[in-house]
Design an enzyme around this catalytic site. Structure first.
Site, mmCIF file in Angstrom:
data_model
loop_
_atom_site.group_PDB
_atom_site.id
_atom_site.type_symbol
_atom_site.label_atom_id
_atom_site.label_comp_id
_atom_site.label_asym_id
_atom_site.label_seq_id
_atom_site.Cartn_x
_atom_site.Cartn_y
_atom_site.Cartn_z
ATOM 1 C CB SER A 84 -0.901 0.013 1.230
ATOM 2 O OG SER A 84 -1.527 1.274 1.352
ATOM 3 C CG HIS A 86 -4.005 -1.669 -1.590
ATOM 4 N ND1 HIS A 86 -5.046 -2.471 -2.018
ATOM 5 C CD2 HIS A 86 -4.523 -0.881 -0.603
ATOM 6 C CE1 HIS A 86 -6.135 -2.193 -1.311
ATOM 7 N NE2 HIS A 86 -5.839 -1.229 -0.447
ATOM 8 C CG ASP A 94 -5.260 2.393 0.894
ATOM 9 O OD1 ASP A 94 -6.214 1.596 0.894
ATOM 10 O OD2 ASP A 94 -4.117 2.075 1.276
ATOM 11 C CG MET A 104 -8.588 6.964 2.379
ATOM 12 S SD MET A 104 -7.845 6.979 4.030
ATOM 13 C CE MET A 104 -6.793 5.546 3.963
ATOM 14 C CG HIS A 155 -9.442 -0.065 -0.552
ATOM 15 N ND1 HIS A 155 -8.915 -0.330 0.697
ATOM 16 C CD2 HIS A 155 -10.801 -0.078 -0.382
ATOM 17 C CE1 HIS A 155 -9.900 -0.480 1.564
ATOM 18 N NE2 HIS A 155 -11.055 -0.330 0.941
ATOM 19 C CG MET A 174 -11.442 3.036 2.033
ATOM 20 S SD MET A 174 -10.085 2.999 3.224
ATOM 21 C CE MET A 174 -8.693 2.915 2.096
ATOM 22 C CG MET A 223 -11.862 -2.967 5.293
ATOM 23 S SD MET A 223 -10.365 -2.507 4.389
ATOM 24 C CE MET A 223 -9.476 -1.544 5.636
ATOM 25 N N GLY A 281 -3.959 4.237 8.120
ATOM 26 C CA GLY A 281 -2.878 3.274 8.015
ATOM 27 C C GLY A 281 -2.270 3.015 9.385
ATOM 28 C CG ASP A 341 -6.330 -2.872 3.396
ATOM 29 O OD1 ASP A 341 -5.336 -2.627 4.098
ATOM 30 O OD2 ASP A 341 -6.862 -2.023 2.646
ATOM 31 N N GLY A 371 -3.007 -4.076 9.002
ATOM 32 C CA GLY A 371 -2.116 -4.695 9.966
ATOM 33 C C GLY A 371 -1.443 -5.960 9.476
ATOM 34 N N GLY A 431 1.272 -2.309 4.158
ATOM 35 C CA GLY A 431 1.785 -0.949 4.031
ATOM 36 C C GLY A 431 3.106 -0.773 4.749
#
Length: 225
Positions: free
Chosen positions: A10, A34, A36, A38, A67, A69, A138, A145, A176, A178, A198
């Site tokens: 990520s 990946h 993200d 947002m 992805h 969001m 998730m 993150g 996705d 941790g 990430g």
């Protein structure tokens, strides 16, 4: 036949001032990048959008796993497919008709993914799997993150894997949140076959080597499970 594990670093954890270089650092190692997106509405944070994806797409051959969001994915998602994203994933919580949007994304040239956030039950969406290419679980709360992996989310992964296997579907099961060297095996054993990482990649001295290490751990867990 089980799909080989996909590692999708990520870029949320990368240095935003050097994004092209950061993606270059995982060239030849990562399966997907990946991305993200947002919107400071569906989730509290604001990250990159379509112009950055369009620009970055020219600098690498690695497939983009976008992805979203965001609210109103019906309006924005097709643009990412048209920009050359390999896979575009939108959130179940933000979309009234996931099947229709999945069809739109496929028509626009990408694969279609559905994301399920931490507090959303997965059961109502199991019937949609035949219309999807990716189901993203998730393993944290979407929007930030660096959060700690929530092992209790793996029950959702197991539920989805059972349905995919029972129906013999070709659907990627992605996790996705941790995901790192100490958690990826648990997710793989639960049935995930695509892993967003990430900090575990971009916090490492050698991001490409970190990707290879994660893939080895995932493959080992799946072959022994």
């Amino acid at each position: 036949m089980e799909a080989k594990p996909i590692i999708a670093p990520s870029i949320l954890a990368a240095d935003f001032a050097r994004l092209a270089d950061e993606v270059g650092a995982i060239e030849g190692a990562a399966d997907w990048v990946h991305v993200d997106v947002m919107d400071n509405h569906f989730v509290p944070n604001l990250t990159i959008g379509l112009p950055v994806v369009q620009s970055l797409r020219k600098s690498t051959s690695i497939p983009f796993d976008v992805h979203l969001m965001i609210t109103d994915p019906e309006r924005w998602a097709p643009g990412y497919a048209e920009a050359g994203a390999y896979n575009v994933t939108f959130h179940a919580e933000a979309c009234e008709n996931p099947v229709a949007l999945a069809k739109t994304l496929r028509a626009a040239g990408s694969k279609a993914g559905l994301a399920i956030d931490r507090d959303t039950p997965v059961e109502p969406y199991l019937e949609l799997l035949p219309y999807l290419d990716t189901l993203l679980i998730m393993t944290i709360k979407a929007g930030f993150g660096g959060q700690k992996f929530l092992p209790e989310m793996l029950e959702k992964v197991r539920d989805v894997r059972r349905r995919i296997s029972a129906k013999d579907l070709e659907v990627r099961l992605e996790v996705d949140g941790g995901i790192a060297a100490d958690t990826i095996a648990q997710a793989a054993e639960a049935g995930a076959d695509a892993f967003v990482a990430g900090t575990a990649v971009y916090g490492a001295a050698d991001p490409a080597e970190a990707v290879r290490h994660l893939r080895g751990l995932a493959a080992g867990a799946r072959s022994s499970g």
